[in-house]
Design a protein around this motif. Structure first.
Motif, PDB file in Angstrom:
ATOM      1  N   LYS A   3       0.860  -1.186   0.020  1.00  0.00           N
ATOM      2  CA  LYS A   3       0.207  -0.022  -0.174  1.00  0.00           C
ATOM      3  C   LYS A   3       0.905   1.146  -0.029  1.00  0.00           C
ATOM      4  N   VAL A   4       0.319   2.203  -0.946  1.00  0.00           N
ATOM      5  CA  VAL A   4       1.218   3.734  -0.794  1.00  0.00           C
ATOM      6  C   VAL A   4       0.358   4.446   0.065  1.00  0.00           C
ATOM      7  N   HIS A   5       0.999   5.145   1.209  1.00  0.00           N
ATOM      8  CA  HIS A   5       0.477   5.995   2.056  1.00  0.00           C
ATOM      9  C   HIS A   5       0.204   7.265   1.618  1.00  0.00           C
ATOM     10  N   GLN A   6      -0.762   7.984   1.590  1.00  0.00           N
ATOM     11  CA  GLN A   6      -1.110   9.145   1.269  1.00  0.00           C
ATOM     12  C   GLN A   6      -1.001   9.964   2.613  1.00  0.00           C
ATOM     13  N   GLN A  10       1.349  17.067   8.192  1.00  0.00           N
ATOM     14  CA  GLN A  10       0.986  16.804   9.544  1.00  0.00           C
ATOM     15  C   GLN A  10       1.156  15.432   9.878  1.00  0.00           C
ATOM     16  N   ASP A  11       0.677  14.572   9.161  1.00  0.00           N
ATOM     17  CA  ASP A  11       0.603  13.145   9.240  1.00  0.00           C
ATOM     18  C   ASP A  11       2.305  12.649   9.436  1.00  0.00           C
ATOM     19  N   ALA A  12       3.129  13.029   8.527  1.00  0.00           N
ATOM     20  CA  ALA A  12       4.297  12.867   8.518  1.00  0.00           C
ATOM     21  C   ALA A  12       5.034  13.319   9.541  1.00  0.00           C
ATOM     22  N   GLY A 238       9.962  -0.336   5.517  1.00  0.00           N
ATOM     23  CA  GLY A 238       8.780  -0.220   5.753  1.00  0.00           C
ATOM     24  C   GLY A 238       7.806   0.191   4.643  1.00  0.00           C
ATOM     25  N   GLU A 239       6.982   0.861   4.577  1.00  0.00           N
ATOM     26  CA  GLU A 239       6.022   0.907   3.247  1.00  0.00           C
ATOM     27  C   GLU A 239       6.175   2.164   2.450  1.00  0.00           C
ATOM     28  N   PRO A 240       5.795   2.227   1.238  1.00  0.00           N
ATOM     29  CA  PRO A 240       5.724   3.386   0.464  1.00  0.00           C
ATOM     30  C   PRO A 240       4.956   4.632   0.786  1.00  0.00           C
ATOM     31  N   ALA A 241       5.252   5.784   0.881  1.00  0.00           N
ATOM     32  CA  ALA A 241       4.341   6.982   1.107  1.00  0.00           C
ATOM     33  C   ALA A 241       4.661   8.124   0.149  1.00  0.00           C
ATOM     34  N   VAL A 242       3.678   8.809  -0.117  1.00  0.00           N
ATOM     35  CA  VAL A 242       3.658  10.226  -0.748  1.00  0.00           C
ATOM     36  C   VAL A 242       3.029  11.322   0.220  1.00  0.00           C
ATOM     37  N   VAL A 243       4.161  12.032   0.456  1.00  0.00           N
ATOM     38  CA  VAL A 243       3.843  13.254   1.318  1.00  0.00           C
ATOM     39  C   VAL A 243       3.354  14.702   0.761  1.00  0.00           C
ATOM     40  N   GLU A 244       2.109  15.013   1.203  1.00  0.00           N
ATOM     41  CA  GLU A 244       1.392  15.908   0.333  1.00  0.00           C
ATOM     42  C   GLU A 244       2.366  17.320   0.287  1.00  0.00           C
ATOM     43  N   GLY A 245       2.540  17.743  -0.923  1.00  0.00           N
ATOM     44  CA  GLY A 245       3.355  19.027  -1.170  1.00  0.00           C
ATOM     45  C   GLY A 245       4.964  18.863  -1.171  1.00  0.00           C
TER      46      GLY A 245
END
Length: 368
Positions: A3-6, A10-12, A238-245
């Motif tokens: 899963k790619v976390h969006q 703030q989440d990050a 871990g797992e892949p992620a995209v950080v907004e902005g």
């Protein structure tokens, strides 16, 4: 496919603060802190306090004493490896790489240079091992310099033959820091310092180090530029992620995304892992920071050894303060606010400053 976390910024940020043990609930003792962070960085600069002590204090508060760190190093629950304090059990993650130093396969130019220099000075290496075997632990000045090829550098290590050779011998797993006498490191044979136990195979150990690094960072780049000693990236952990902005490929420890978030105010060492990667601090926290002790005083924006200020999941300013132990005074020169502090922020930061002065055993004074 994972899963790619969006993630929002703030989440990050909250994942990073959770991972760095900087929420309201404090960890249970120094060993819990070091195991959670994976390391404490040793640095001799103590304009406020040594960095390792500042990092521990920022997590544990008044419950922490520098004597706790000394005791843990003396009884080898913690060990020093390349100026980083690590849990003794983690040495199993480094032994296999030590055995194949400077690396396996085709070596890059600087790795070949290091290998060739150590080989050229094998006589001195053996002399050092013999001296330590007979008399160790010893400071470097009591070890023989029988090098046949001096160490050449454009920096401060030029002609520092013994200390440079010792650094490579640490990476080879031959010697280790057995303790300190004042600021002098005491060297001994690694077999007398490091715990016994099997080493993990190199590839498995690298994966586990990446996993633990991500656990300590919460969210990190899959790939970054090269950092000395301790990487800042985590490859496939871990797992892949995209950080907004924020552009680029991130990895996240999903365990750091779970549960509520209760932040607090904290004063951080400039070497704290939350801010150590200045690019990551800018990308996730929008925090502009440089350590300015090497700048002329007139060119400093925030101070000689300014401490980053954390408020909840934001880095909100810098504390310019110095500890004068002879005078018994902790002087606050300025609190630089990156954003206007609310009354609640001001009260919480002031309480941390007072707590730091009290922990140092110094009277608090604010410059006029």
């Amino acid at each position: 496919m994972a899963k790619v976390h969006q993630l929002s910024r703030q989440d990050a940020r909250r994942a990073a603060v959770r991972a760095q043990l900087l929420q309201r609930e404090r960890p249970d003792g120094l060993l819990s802190v070091v195991r959670g962070l994976t390391l404490l960085q040793l640095d001799p600069i103590s304009a406020v306090a040594p960095s390792a002590d500042l990092v521990a204090w920022s997590r544990l508060g008044a419950a922490y004493s520098p004597s706790d760190l000394r005791a843990a190093l003396e009884d080898r629950r913690l060990v020093e490896l390349r100026a980083l304090v690590r849990p003794a059990e983690d040495l199993a993650l480094y032994r296999a790489a030590m055995a194949v130093w400077p690396g396996s396969g085709e070596l890059t130019g600087w790795r070949r240079q290091y290998r060739d220099w150590v080989q050229a000075n094998d006589r001195c290496r053996r002399d050092i091992l013999d001296r330590l075997r007979d008399r160790g632990p010893l400071p470097s000045r009591e070890l023989p310099d029988s090098t046949d090829q001096p160490w050449s550098s454009t920096g401060w290590t030029n002609n520092k033959n013994v200390t440079q050779l010792l650094e490579f011998m640490v990476q080879r797993g031959e010697v280790a820091v057995a303790g300190r006498k004042g600021r002098d490191r005491l060297w001994d044979l690694a077999e007398r310092v490091y715990p016994d136990g099997p080493a993990l195979p190199v590839e498995e150990a690298v994966r586990e180090r990446d996993r633990r690094r991500l656990r300590a960072l919460g969210v990190a780049r899959a790939r970054t530029g090269e950092f000395p000693v301790e990487p800042a990236d985590v490859r496939e952990a871990g797992e892949p992620a995209v950080v907004e902005g924020v552009k680029g490929e991130w990895r996240v420890d999903p365990a750091m995304l779970d549960g509520g978030f209760e932040g607090r105010a904290a004063l951080l060492s400039p070497f704290d892992r939350l801010v150590h990667d200045r690019t990551r601090a800018q990308e996730l926290f929008e925090f502009d920071y440089q350590l300015e002790m090497y700048k002329p005083a007139a060119k400093r924006r925030w101070g000689y050894f300014a401490l980053p200020i954390l408020w909840g999941d934001r880095l909100v300013g810098k504390l310019d303060a110095t500890a004068d132990r002879k005078a018994g005074v902790f002087t606050v020169n300025a609190v630089h606010q990156d954003q206007p502090f609310t009354d609640a922020m001001t009260a919480a930061v002031d309480a941390e400053i007072a707590g730091l002065a009290g922990w140092l055993g110094l009277d608090l004074r604010r410059a006029t």
